[in-house]
Write a protein that holds these residues in place. Structure first.
Motif, PDB file in Angstrom:
ATOM      1  N   SER A 166       0.829  -1.208   0.000  1.00 30.16           N
ATOM      2  CA  SER A 166       0.000   0.000   0.000  1.00 30.16           C
ATOM      3  C   SER A 166       0.860   1.253   0.000  1.00 30.16           C
ATOM      4  O   SER A 166       0.441   2.297  -0.500  1.00 30.16           O
ATOM      5  N   TYR A 167       2.044   1.161   0.592  1.00 36.98           N
ATOM      6  CA  TYR A 167       2.971   2.289   0.597  1.00 36.98           C
ATOM      7  C   TYR A 167       4.393   1.748   0.544  1.00 36.98           C
ATOM      8  O   TYR A 167       4.655   0.620   0.992  1.00 36.98           O
ATOM      9  N   TYR A 168       5.291   2.542  -0.022  1.00 38.13           N
ATOM     10  CA  TYR A 168       6.628   2.050  -0.344  1.00 38.13           C
ATOM     11  C   TYR A 168       7.651   2.425   0.722  1.00 38.13           C
ATOM     12  O   TYR A 168       8.587   3.194   0.499  1.00 38.13           O
ATOM     13  N   HIS A 169       7.436   1.839   1.886  1.00 38.78           N
ATOM     14  CA  HIS A 169       8.398   1.826   2.988  1.00 38.78           C
ATOM     15  C   HIS A 169       8.193   0.471   3.623  1.00 38.78           C
ATOM     16  O   HIS A 169       7.077   0.142   4.046  1.00 38.78           O
ATOM     17  N   PHE A 170       9.248  -0.339   3.704  1.00 42.59           N
ATOM     18  CA  PHE A 170       9.095  -1.748   4.057  1.00 42.59           C
ATOM     19  C   PHE A 170       8.407  -1.929   5.405  1.00 42.59           C
ATOM     20  O   PHE A 170       8.794  -1.332   6.408  1.00 42.59           O
ATOM     21  N   HIS A 171       7.380  -2.754   5.406  1.00 39.02           N
ATOM     22  CA  HIS A 171       6.627  -3.046   6.621  1.00 39.02           C
ATOM     23  C   HIS A 171       6.133  -4.492   6.568  1.00 39.02           C
ATOM     24  O   HIS A 171       5.957  -5.069   5.488  1.00 39.02           O
ATOM     25  N   ILE A 172       5.919  -5.042   7.735  1.00 33.94           N
ATOM     26  CA  ILE A 172       5.545  -6.452   7.876  1.00 33.94           C
ATOM     27  C   ILE A 172       4.210  -6.545   8.604  1.00 33.94           C
ATOM     28  O   ILE A 172       4.007  -5.901   9.635  1.00 33.94           O
ATOM     29  N   HIS A 173       3.306  -7.343   8.072  1.00 36.26           N
ATOM     30  CA  HIS A 173       2.006  -7.562   8.695  1.00 36.26           C
ATOM     31  C   HIS A 173       2.119  -8.718   9.688  1.00 36.26           C
ATOM     32  O   HIS A 173       2.729  -9.751   9.384  1.00 36.26           O
ATOM     33  N   ILE A 174       1.512  -8.528  10.857  1.00 38.67           N
ATOM     34  CA  ILE A 174       1.538  -9.529  11.919  1.00 38.67           C
ATOM     35  C   ILE A 174       0.093  -9.844  12.273  1.00 38.67           C
ATOM     36  O   ILE A 174      -0.631  -8.986  12.787  1.00 38.67           O
ATOM     37  N   VAL A 175      -0.347 -11.071  11.993  1.00 40.34           N
ATOM     38  CA  VAL A 175      -1.759 -11.422  12.151  1.00 40.34           C
ATOM     39  C   VAL A 175      -1.882 -12.738  12.896  1.00 40.34           C
ATOM     40  O   VAL A 175      -1.079 -13.665  12.697  1.00 40.34           O
TER      41      VAL A 175
END
Length: 305
Positions: free
Chosen positions: A237-246
């Motif tokens: 969704s946006y270009y800064h590395f991020h990790i989803h935790i679910v």
């Protein structure tokens, strides 16, 4: 940080324009409108049932008016109204984007998905130039979180590598639907395309830290490391590395976890050991994309599978 009264005024000033999309499964609806003459997107979503209140035998206090539709032998069904409480029994949750850009509107508008095959050449020709238009001020809110203390009261954990916050799609309470986001401080990583084998130790350190810290934060709820699904999106969704935790049991936002959208962090780390110095820059990546996404009209439609 806008105070509660200001948020209330924004919501009360929302003027309906049209429904962008609705989802019967997630019980949510995305509405386009205006606030003070500027575009705004309001997302409303039914909240999940509070298991703790049920276990405390407060079901009767939850049930309001009842309308019976029919029954057959031992089976009964119908409609009922619920007694809402803003703290313990909220009926819905909201998220607001204001002012909303055309990019936001396209993201939330109902549209058709297509599978595309992004070759390294397609990335260089179409995607990379697009990414450059999505940096700068468009990531100001990310910089605010990382460096200016924005949303500091919501931060669950941070160290020199990353910060973890509850995702806005989660109510922050029921761990069965736990959904957090880990945003890294390294702003040279825009997406998985930026990754190569030099990032293996870095990503491994972050992964191991997340799997240690989240269970510690929610120890009283019994969350363990093997109950966490860690993944990234491509396209993000946006270009800064991020990790989803679910929470691995949570499927309420299944669209976020579809093949063709989500890539497990473990798989990324493992692949990097084979991809070498060029990393994901030389991979062909297949993924889903909406036909309202700018990338589709900019040329990715030519790479539809």
């Amino acid at each position: 940080m806008i105070d509660q009264n200001s948020v209330n005024e924004l919501l009360k000033g929302f003027v309906f324009n049209k429904v962008l999309q609705d989802d019967d499964i997630s019980k949510s609806i995305d509405i386009l409108g205006t606030i003070n003459g500027k575009d705004a997107i309001l997302k409303l979503e039914k909240t999940i049932f509070n298991k703790n209140l049920v276990e405390k035998d407060l079901v009767n206090s939850y049930i309001g008016d009842v309308h019976s539709e029919s029954n057959n032998d031992i089976y009964f069904w119908g409609l009922l109204s619920s007694q809402a409480n803003l703290v313990s029994l909220p009926s819905s949750k909201y998220s607001l984007i204001y002012p909303a850009t055309e990019t936001h509107i396209k993201k939330y508008q109902k549209s058709n998905f297509h599978m595309v095959r992004e070759t390294p050449e397609a990335y260089e020709k179409v995607v990379k130039p697009y990414i450059q238009t999505m940096l700068g001020d468009r990531l100001k809110w990310v910089k605010n979180i990382l460096y200016d203390g924005a949303e500091a009261e919501r931060a669950l954990f941070k160290n020199d590598d990353y910060i973890i916050l509850p995702d806005m799609k989660w109510d922050g309470k029921d761990v069965q639907s736990l959904y957090c986001c880990c945003v890294v401080y390294d702003d040279s990583i825009l997406s998985i395309r930026s990754l190569n084998n030099s990032h293996i130790d870095y990503l491994t350190r972050i992964r191991d830290s997340i799997l240690k810290e989240i269970p510690a934060i929610y120890a009283k709820d019994g969350i363990t490391s093997d109950q966490l699904r860690l993944y990234v999106h491509y396209q993000p969704s946006y270009y800064h590395f991020h990790i989803h935790i679910v929470n691995v049991d949570h499927t309420g936002h299944a669209g976020s976890m579809f093949t063709g959208k989500a890539i497990l962090l473990d798989d990324i780390i493992d692949n990097l050991s084979f991809l070498g110095e060029q990393g994901f820059s030389q991979r062909t990546l297949s993924y889903q994309i909406k036909d309202t996404h700018d990338l589709w009209s900019l040329g990715m439609s030519d790479y539809a599978i």
